[in-house]
Motif scaffolding. Structure first.
Motif, PDB file in Angstrom:
ATOM      1  N   ILE A 116      -1.054   3.470  -2.674  1.00 16.54           N
ATOM      2  CA  ILE A 116       0.365   3.535  -2.320  1.00 16.54           C
ATOM      3  C   ILE A 116       1.106   2.343  -2.899  1.00 16.54           C
ATOM      4  CG2 ILE A 116       1.974   3.317  -0.371  1.00 16.54           C
ATOM      5  CD1 ILE A 116       0.059   5.062   1.259  1.00 16.54           C
ATOM      6  N   SER A 117       0.502   1.173  -2.824  1.00 16.66           N
ATOM      7  CA  SER A 117       1.135  -0.033  -3.366  1.00 16.66           C
ATOM      8  C   SER A 117       1.328   0.084  -4.869  1.00 16.66           C
ATOM      9  CB  SER A 117       0.282  -1.262  -3.051  1.00 16.66           C
ATOM     10  OG  SER A 117       0.066  -1.371  -1.670  1.00 16.66           O
ATOM     11  N   GLN A 118       0.297   0.566  -5.571  1.00 18.29           N
ATOM     12  CA  GLN A 118       0.401   0.726  -7.028  1.00 18.29           C
ATOM     13  C   GLN A 118       1.477   1.746  -7.372  1.00 18.29           C
ATOM     14  OE1 GLN A 118      -1.233  -1.085  -9.199  1.00 18.29           O
ATOM     15  NE2 GLN A 118      -3.266  -1.579  -8.456  1.00 18.29           N
ATOM     16  N   ALA A 119       1.515   2.866  -6.638  1.00 24.15           N
ATOM     17  CA  ALA A 119       2.504   3.908  -6.910  1.00 24.15           C
ATOM     18  C   ALA A 119       3.920   3.422  -6.613  1.00 24.15           C
ATOM     19  CB  ALA A 119       2.175   5.157  -6.094  1.00 24.15           C
ATOM     20  N   LEU A 120       4.082   2.603  -5.569  1.00 24.86           N
ATOM     21  CA  LEU A 120       5.403   2.051  -5.256  1.00 24.86           C
ATOM     22  C   LEU A 120       5.917   1.168  -6.384  1.00 24.86           C
ATOM     23  CD1 LEU A 120       5.508   1.008  -1.484  1.00 24.86           C
ATOM     24  CD2 LEU A 120       7.166   2.374  -2.718  1.00 24.86           C
ATOM     25  N   THR A 121       5.031   0.365  -6.973  1.00 28.23           N
ATOM     26  CA  THR A 121       5.465  -0.498  -8.080  1.00 28.23           C
ATOM     27  C   THR A 121       5.826   0.328  -9.307  1.00 28.23           C
ATOM     28  OG1 THR A 121       3.186  -0.849  -8.812  1.00 28.23           O
ATOM     29  CG2 THR A 121       4.114  -2.477  -7.324  1.00 28.23           C
ATOM     30  N   LEU A 122       5.178   1.471  -9.484  1.00 32.90           N
ATOM     31  CA  LEU A 122       5.542   2.334 -10.608  1.00 32.90           C
ATOM     32  C   LEU A 122       6.861   3.050 -10.330  1.00 32.90           C
ATOM     33  CD1 LEU A 122       2.076   3.875 -11.500  1.00 32.90           C
ATOM     34  CD2 LEU A 122       3.300   2.075 -12.703  1.00 32.90           C
ATOM     35  N   PHE A 123       7.109   3.410  -9.080  1.00 31.82           N
ATOM     36  CA  PHE A 123       8.339   4.120  -8.717  1.00 31.82           C
ATOM     37  C   PHE A 123       9.533   3.164  -8.715  1.00 31.82           C
ATOM     38  CE2 PHE A 123      11.259   6.689  -6.321  1.00 31.82           C
ATOM     39  CZ  PHE A 123      10.882   7.986  -6.605  1.00 31.82           C
ATOM     40  N   GLU A 124       9.342   1.972  -8.131  1.00 32.31           N
ATOM     41  CA  GLU A 124      10.389   0.942  -8.084  1.00 32.31           C
ATOM     42  C   GLU A 124       9.794  -0.379  -8.550  1.00 32.31           C
ATOM     43  OE1 GLU A 124      12.926   0.536  -4.628  1.00 32.31           O
ATOM     44  OE2 GLU A 124      12.212   2.472  -3.908  1.00 32.31           O
ATOM     45  N   PRO A 125       9.898  -0.698  -9.845  1.00 33.08           N
ATOM     46  CA  PRO A 125       9.290  -1.924 -10.371  1.00 33.08           C
ATOM     47  C   PRO A 125       9.814  -3.203  -9.721  1.00 33.08           C
ATOM     48  CG  PRO A 125       9.865  -0.439 -12.152  1.00 33.08           C
ATOM     49  CD  PRO A 125      10.443   0.149 -10.912  1.00 33.08           C
ATOM     50  N   GLY A 126      10.977  -3.160  -9.117  1.00 33.24           N
ATOM     51  CA  GLY A 126      11.525  -4.343  -8.457  1.00 33.24           C
ATOM     52  C   GLY A 126      10.751  -4.762  -7.221  1.00 33.24           C
ATOM     53  N   LEU A 127       9.920  -3.872  -6.679  1.00 32.62           N
ATOM     54  CA  LEU A 127       9.127  -4.185  -5.481  1.00 32.62           C
ATOM     55  C   LEU A 127       7.852  -4.947  -5.799  1.00 32.62           C
ATOM     56  CD1 LEU A 127       9.399  -0.806  -3.537  1.00 32.62           C
ATOM     57  CD2 LEU A 127      10.675  -2.912  -3.133  1.00 32.62           C
ATOM     58  N   ARG A 128       7.507  -5.080  -7.068  1.00 41.39           N
ATOM     59  CA  ARG A 128       6.243  -5.707  -7.454  1.00 41.39           C
ATOM     60  C   ARG A 128       6.061  -7.119  -6.875  1.00 41.39           C
ATOM     61  NH1 ARG A 128       1.913  -5.262 -10.632  1.00 41.39           N
ATOM     62  NH2 ARG A 128       1.090  -7.166 -11.558  1.00 41.39           N
ATOM     63  N   PRO A 129       7.058  -8.024  -6.968  1.00 45.81           N
ATOM     64  CA  PRO A 129       6.827  -9.375  -6.423  1.00 45.81           C
ATOM     65  C   PRO A 129       6.545  -9.382  -4.921  1.00 45.81           C
ATOM     66  CG  PRO A 129       8.785  -9.346  -7.820  1.00 45.81           C
ATOM     67  CD  PRO A 129       8.344  -7.929  -7.666  1.00 45.81           C
ATOM     68  N   VAL A 130       7.220  -8.528  -4.172  1.00 45.22           N
ATOM     69  CA  VAL A 130       7.018  -8.476  -2.720  1.00 45.22           C
ATOM     70  C   VAL A 130       5.611  -7.987  -2.401  1.00 45.22           C
ATOM     71  CG1 VAL A 130       7.814  -7.387  -0.589  1.00 45.22           C
ATOM     72  CG2 VAL A 130       9.459  -8.033  -2.341  1.00 45.22           C
ATOM     73  N   LEU A 131       5.184  -6.907  -3.076  1.00 41.59           N
ATOM     74  CA  LEU A 131       3.855  -6.353  -2.818  1.00 41.59           C
ATOM     75  C   LEU A 131       2.758  -7.280  -3.325  1.00 41.59           C
ATOM     76  CD1 LEU A 131       4.595  -2.629  -3.665  1.00 41.59           C
ATOM     77  CD2 LEU A 131       4.177  -3.598  -1.408  1.00 41.59           C
ATOM     78  N   LYS A 132       3.009  -7.949  -4.436  1.00 46.12           N
ATOM     79  CA  LYS A 132       2.029  -8.878  -4.995  1.00 46.12           C
ATOM     80  C   LYS A 132       1.819 -10.056  -4.038  1.00 46.12           C
ATOM     81  CE  LYS A 132      -0.479 -10.311  -8.539  1.00 46.12           C
ATOM     82  NZ  LYS A 132      -1.739  -9.651  -8.850  1.00 46.12           N
ATOM     83  N   LYS A 133       2.932 -10.564  -3.487  1.00 44.80           N
ATOM     84  CA  LYS A 133       2.836 -11.690  -2.568  1.00 44.80           C
ATOM     85  C   LYS A 133       2.063 -11.298  -1.311  1.00 44.80           C
ATOM     86  CE  LYS A 133       5.531 -15.201  -0.240  1.00 44.80           C
ATOM     87  NZ  LYS A 133       6.850 -15.595   0.279  1.00 44.80           N
ATOM     88  N   GLY A 134       2.221 -10.054  -0.863  1.00 47.55           N
ATOM     89  CA  GLY A 134       1.486  -9.579   0.305  1.00 47.55           C
ATOM     90  C   GLY A 134       0.025  -9.292   0.031  1.00 47.55           C
ATOM     91  N   GLY A 135      -0.383  -9.280  -1.243  1.00 45.58           N
ATOM     92  CA  GLY A 135      -1.778  -9.043  -1.608  1.00 45.58           C
ATOM     93  C   GLY A 135      -2.166  -7.581  -1.655  1.00 45.58           C
ATOM     94  N   PHE A 136      -1.173  -6.673  -1.758  1.00 47.74           N
ATOM     95  CA  PHE A 136      -1.466  -5.240  -1.746  1.00 47.74           C
ATOM     96  C   PHE A 136      -1.841  -4.696  -3.115  1.00 47.74           C
ATOM     97  CE2 PHE A 136       1.606  -5.743   1.825  1.00 47.74           C
ATOM     98  CZ  PHE A 136       0.705  -5.506   2.840  1.00 47.74           C
ATOM     99  N   LEU A 137      -1.541  -5.419  -4.180  1.00 50.55           N
ATOM    100  CA  LEU A 137      -1.824  -4.911  -5.521  1.00 50.55           C
ATOM    101  C   LEU A 137      -3.191  -5.336  -6.031  1.00 50.55           C
ATOM    102  CD1 LEU A 137       1.653  -5.448  -7.182  1.00 50.55           C
ATOM    103  CD2 LEU A 137       0.705  -3.366  -6.199  1.00 50.55           C
ATOM    104  N   THR A 138      -3.828  -6.259  -5.334  1.00 45.78           N
ATOM    105  CA  THR A 138      -5.136  -6.748  -5.750  1.00 45.78           C
ATOM    106  C   THR A 138      -6.227  -5.868  -5.152  1.00 45.78           C
ATOM    107  OG1 THR A 138      -4.245  -8.981  -5.725  1.00 45.78           O
ATOM    108  CG2 THR A 138      -6.645  -8.762  -5.827  1.00 45.78           C
ATOM    109  N   ARG A 139      -7.121  -5.396  -5.996  1.00 47.84           N
ATOM    110  CA  ARG A 139      -8.230  -4.589  -5.507  1.00 47.84           C
ATOM    111  C   ARG A 139      -9.235  -5.513  -4.854  1.00 47.84           C
ATOM    112  NH1 ARG A 139     -13.223  -2.988  -5.226  1.00 47.84           N
ATOM    113  NH2 ARG A 139     -13.967  -0.959  -5.851  1.00 47.84           N
ATOM    114  N   ASP A 140      -9.592  -5.220  -3.610  1.00 46.01           N
ATOM    115  CA  ASP A 140     -10.553  -6.044  -2.884  1.00 46.01           C
ATOM    116  C   ASP A 140     -11.936  -5.810  -3.492  1.00 46.01           C
ATOM    117  OD1 ASP A 140     -11.999  -7.509  -1.106  1.00 46.01           O
ATOM    118  OD2 ASP A 140     -11.173  -6.570   0.688  1.00 46.01           O
TER     119      ASP A 140
END
Length: 163
Positions: A116-140
Motif C-alpha cells: 500500500i505504501s509503495q502504491a501510494l507513492t506511485l499514485f501521489e509522488p508527493g507523499l514519498r517523504p512522509v511515508l519514507k520518514k515513517g519507515g513504510f517504504l523500507t522492506r523489513d
C-alpha cells in the motif's frame, strides 16, 4: 593579495548542492496510473508477497476476495494495514484490492502495508517523504534463520550426554 568573491570558483560542496537543487527542480515525478485509474505495487515481508492495486474510492480494503476485517480478524493486523493512510492523511480516500500469499497472517499484513505504501507513492509522488520518514517504504529484511545440520534448530544444539 585579495580574492574577489564574485569571480571565485565555487567549492566542491557548493557545486554538489547546486547539482542536487537542479536535479530536484528538473525532474517532477509524475503519478504512475493505469487506464482504470489504479496504481500497482508489490509488498514483501518475511515469506509473504502481496500484490496491491490502489484507486480512489470509499476506503474499502479487499484481501484475497474478502473484506480486511474478515481476512485479518485481529485488530492489530487491521491497524498495521491502515497505518500508511493515517500517516499520509488519506483515510477513507482509496480502495485497495490485493492478493497475498505465503507466510503467516502477521507477515501478510506487513506485506500488504508495504505494498500500500509503495502504491501510494506511485499514485501521489508527493507523499514519498512522509511515508519514507515513517519507515513504510523500507522492506523489513528480517526472515527466519534456516536450520543447520547437526543442530536441533537454527542454533540450538542437541542435549549433551556425558554418559
Amino acid at each position: 593579495m585579495s580574492i574577489d568573491t564574485d569571480t571565485a570558483e565555487p567549492t566542491g560542496l557548493d557545486k554538489l548542492a547546486e547539482l542536487q537543487a537542479d536535479a530536484v527542480e528538473a525532474k517532477p515525478v509524475e503519478p504512475q496510473v493505469d487506464a482504470q485509474g489504479r496504481s500497482y505495487a508489490t509488498g514483501k515481508r518475511k515469506n509473504a508477497i502481496a500484490r496491491v492495486w490502489l484507486k480512489r474510492g470509499q476506503g474499502r480494503i479487499t484481501v484475497n476476495g474478502k473484506d480486511q476485517a474478515e481476512y485479518f480478524a485481529r485488530p492489530v493486523l487491521q491497524m498495521i494495514i491502515g497505518q500508511p493512510f493515517q500517516v499520509a492523511d488519506r483515510d477513507g480516500q482509496f480502495d485497495v484490492v490485493c492478493t497475498v500469499k505465503g507466510g503467516g497472517l502477521s507477515g501478510q499484513a506487513g506485506a500488504v502495508r508495504h505494498g500500500i505504501s509503495q502504491a501510494l507513492t506511485l499514485f501521489e509522488p508527493g507523499l514519498r517523504p512522509v511515508l519514507k520518514k515513517g519507515g513504510f517504504l523500507t522492506r523489513d529484511p528480517r526472515v527466519v534463520e534456516r536450520k543447520k545440520y547437526g543442530r536441533a534448530k537454527a542454533r540450538r544444539s542437541f542435549q549433551f550426554s556425558k554418559r
